[in-house]
Design a protein around this motif. Structure first.
Motif, short mmCIF file in Angstrom:
data_model
loop_
_atom_site.label_atom_id
_atom_site.label_comp_id
_atom_site.label_asym_id
_atom_site.label_seq_id
_atom_site.Cartn_x
_atom_site.Cartn_y
_atom_site.Cartn_z
N ASN A 240 50.81 22.54 68.94
CA ASN A 240 52.11 22.67 68.27
C ASN A 240 51.97 22.76 66.76
N THR A 241 50.77 23.07 66.30
CA THR A 241 50.54 23.17 64.86
C THR A 241 50.49 24.65 64.46
N ASN A 242 50.23 24.88 63.18
CA ASN A 242 50.07 26.26 62.70
C ASN A 242 48.60 26.68 62.71
N THR A 243 47.80 25.94 63.48
CA THR A 243 46.37 26.21 63.55
C THR A 243 46.08 27.27 64.60
N PHE A 244 45.13 28.15 64.28
CA PHE A 244 44.70 29.18 65.22
C PHE A 244 43.19 29.04 65.45
N ARG A 245 42.74 29.29 66.68
CA ARG A 245 41.32 29.24 67.01
C ARG A 245 40.82 30.64 67.37
N LYS A 246 39.60 30.92 66.95
CA LYS A 246 39.04 32.25 67.17
C LYS A 246 38.38 32.36 68.55
N ILE A 247 38.61 33.49 69.19
CA ILE A 247 37.85 33.87 70.39
C ILE A 247 36.86 34.93 69.92
N THR A 248 35.57 34.66 70.10
CA THR A 248 34.56 35.52 69.46
C THR A 248 33.51 36.05 70.44
N LYS A 249 32.74 36.96 69.90
CA LYS A 249 31.56 37.46 70.61
C LYS A 249 30.29 36.89 70.00
N ASN A 250 30.40 35.69 69.41
CA ASN A 250 29.19 34.97 69.04
C ASN A 250 28.34 34.78 70.30
N CYS A 251 27.04 34.91 70.17
CA CYS A 251 26.22 34.75 71.37
C CYS A 251 25.06 33.79 71.11
N VAL A 252 24.60 33.16 72.19
CA VAL A 252 23.49 32.22 72.10
C VAL A 252 22.33 32.69 72.98
N THR A 253 21.12 32.33 72.56
CA THR A 253 19.90 32.63 73.31
C THR A 253 18.98 31.41 73.22
N ILE A 254 17.96 31.41 74.05
CA ILE A 254 16.97 30.34 74.04
C ILE A 254 15.88 30.67 73.03
N PRO A 255 15.51 29.74 72.16
CA PRO A 255 14.40 30.01 71.22
C PRO A 255 13.13 30.34 71.98
N ASN A 256 12.31 31.22 71.44
CA ASN A 256 11.05 31.61 72.10
C ASN A 256 10.17 30.41 72.42
N SER A 257 10.19 29.40 71.55
CA SER A 257 9.33 28.24 71.73
C SER A 257 9.72 27.38 72.93
N LEU A 258 10.93 27.61 73.47
CA LEU A 258 11.40 26.80 74.60
C LEU A 258 11.49 27.56 75.90
N ARG A 259 11.27 28.86 75.87
CA ARG A 259 11.49 29.68 77.07
C ARG A 259 10.62 29.23 78.25
N ASP A 260 9.35 29.01 78.00
CA ASP A 260 8.46 28.61 79.09
C ASP A 260 8.83 27.24 79.64
N TYR A 261 9.21 26.33 78.74
CA TYR A 261 9.55 24.98 79.20
C TYR A 261 10.86 24.98 79.99
N VAL A 262 11.81 25.83 79.61
CA VAL A 262 13.04 25.96 80.40
C VAL A 262 12.70 26.39 81.83
N THR A 263 11.76 27.32 81.95
CA THR A 263 11.34 27.79 83.28
C THR A 263 10.71 26.64 84.07
N VAL A 264 9.89 25.84 83.40
CA VAL A 264 9.26 24.69 84.07
C VAL A 264 10.32 23.70 84.55
N LEU A 265 11.29 23.39 83.70
CA LEU A 265 12.36 22.47 84.09
C LEU A 265 13.17 23.02 85.25
N GLU A 266 13.51 24.30 85.17
CA GLU A 266 14.31 24.91 86.24
C GLU A 266 13.54 24.93 87.56
N THR A 267 12.26 25.16 87.51
CA THR A 267 11.45 25.18 88.73
C THR A 267 11.41 23.81 89.40
#
Length: 481
Positions: A240-267
């Motif tokens: 109920n305020t005059n505030t507006f929030r943005k809907i964006t195409k900001n995107c996220v990715t996994i840092p290269n240093s963590l990619r292998d470990y993410v795979t290990v955790l998921e496995t």
């Protein structure tokens, strides 16, 4: 006037975007004694954070509940759990929470530890507020999506806000459906996406704000995600305020240093695993909570090369809990071995594994009182369904023991009835492991068995886990209220 459509979704914490701030609060909280944080100490803590440039309240006043919000956020991100009783509230650091604070100077290690903490976050969450209809590991699902080549290993903010945070379960079928929905949405124009968001304005503006402004930036500051700024799709009116929030195409990715470990955790710990049930009618809620917060996978120790003597000691409580579960029916003897080591951690207990048919698993001598007792290890992948009192009596008589401790990960209620009126007690493996862990973590070398013996002698024929847990909390937690 637009009608609000209430749609349950994930509750994502939005009290800070700064990982350093949360860790600083955790450090300061850990420095307090068992007497806890008084009102005056909370005021000083707020002022200290302001001096460090880590906290800048809009008002000149520093509200006392600001620290309470941060403690809730520590609980949400698995730094530790809260225990409440009457007007008392206490905070117990988790093994991973302690490990993170010990490794903050090494950014790569800290990122891997925090990522592992995210892997333990489940819905329903003990301190999260997400509706109990949601039954999944939310961040496992997000990182699984970020490893999917069909999505180019990235997620856009609007996709998380519109689709992901409304997922109630996570299995292979629902995952494939979600992938199809994301790919379908990527073909839409900005106007078509904006039209979709406008149909349930209230739910989507909150989900977008929580993820895009708070959580994704928090994860970037923790080193577990990288973020690329994208175009603004539209702006939605907020409340109920005059505030507006943005809907964006900001995107996220996994840092290269963590990619292998993410795979290990998921496995090893897949996104589709079933979360623990807080309303399990055969377990105390606090025991479920302790199990959730005791998550400490062996793959992390290997990943961060935790091979020093201190690390090996900390491994013992973890192994007690791991082997107790006997997942492949092949760790029963290993469970006996680590329990023998566990009881030998007491400076006034001598424990020796015997095992074999007709014998107790571990013979123990409480040196201070010249009192013998037996320890029976009952590892099980499911629940212990019964306890043979006659057989335990024979094992106890063989060594001249005064009582028997049955250590097991979980049991059905009938097993508790089996021991009523006998010199036998049940002790949950996770409870025993938590006590030893906290002693080791604080470098307590003269661990006294006397308190255990006192609890056991006064509660023969019962489950002593709650009493031991209460003792652990009293000794090692921090009063926050």
């Amino acid at each position: 006037m637009t009608t609000q459509i209430e749609r349950p979704k994930w509750i994502l914490y939005r009290h800070t975007r700064d990982f350093q701030l949360l860790c600083e609060i955790a450090h300061i909280l850990k420095s307090y004694s068992q007497t806890g944080i008084s009102k005056q100490e909370k005021e000083r803590l707020n002022l200290r954070l302001r001096e460090l440039g880590l906290y800048n309240e809009r008002n000149s006043e520093l509200p006392l509940d600001a620290i309470s919000h941060k403690i809730n956020q520590l609980s949400y991100y698995m730094f530790g759990y809260q225990v409440r009783g009457g007007n008392d509230a206490r905070f117990m650091f988790s093994p991973l929470g302690n490990l993170l604070l010990d490794n903050l100077d090494d950014k790569e290690k800290a990122a891997k530890i925090f990522l592992t903490m995210l892997w333990a976050v489940q819905f329903e969450h003990p301190h999260g507020g997400t509706d109990s209809a949601f039954q999944l590991y939310p961040f496992r699902l997000i990182f699984k999506l970020l490893t999917d080549k069909r999505l180019d290993n990235k997620l856009f903010a609007y996709e998380v806000a519109y689709l992901v945070v409304f997922e109630r379960n996570a299995d292979k079928n629902s995952y494939e459906t979600l992938i199809k929905e994301i790919l379908k949405q990527r073909k839409l124009t900005n106007k078509e996406i904006a039209d979709k968001f406008s149909k349930d304005h209230h739910a989507y503006v909150n989900s977008a704000y929580e993820w895009d402004y708070y959580v994704s930036n928090f994860f970037v500051s923790a080193g577990v995600l990288e973020k690329t700024e994208g175009e603004i799709i539209c702006r939605l009116h907020h409340g109920n305020t005059n505030t507006f929030r943005k809907i964006t195409k900001n995107c996220v990715t996994i840092p290269n240093s963590l990619r292998d470990y993410v795979t290990v955790l998921e496995t090893n710990y897949p996104f589709s695993a079933s979360p623990l049930q807080l309303d399990d009618n055969e377990r105390l809620k606090i025991d479920v909570i302790k199990e959730i917060y005791s998550f400490y996978p062996a793959v992390l120790s290997a990943e961060i090369n935790q091979g020093n003597e201190y690390g090996k000691l900390l491994e013992l409580p973890k192994l007690i809990e791991q082997y107790s579960n006997n997942p492949e029916n092949d760790t029963a003897y290993l469970f006996e071995e680590v329990l023998e080591e566990g009881f030998n951690m007491f400076y006034n207990v001598e424990a020796k594994r015997i095992g074999g048919a007709g014998h107790t698993d571990i013979e123990c001598l409480y040196l201070s009182e010249k009192k013998k007792f037996a320890v029976e290890s009952k590892s099980t992948a499911n629940k212990l369904i019964g306890i043979n009192i006659g057989r335990l009596r024979e094992h106890r008589e063989e060594i001249g023991g005064q009582y028997t401790i049955v250590v097991t990960p979980r049991y059905v209620p009938a097993a508790k009835r089996d021991i009523k009126g006998s010199p036998v007690v049940i002790l949950l493996a996770s409870t025993f492991a938590e006590y030893l862990y906290n002693c080791i973590n604080r470098d307590i070398r003269d661990i006294d068995y006397g308190e255990f013996d006192s609890i056991i002698s006064s509660n023969l024929g019962n489950d002593i886990s709650k009493m031991v847990s209460d003792m652990t909390i009293s000794k090692f937690s921090i009063a926050t209220k």
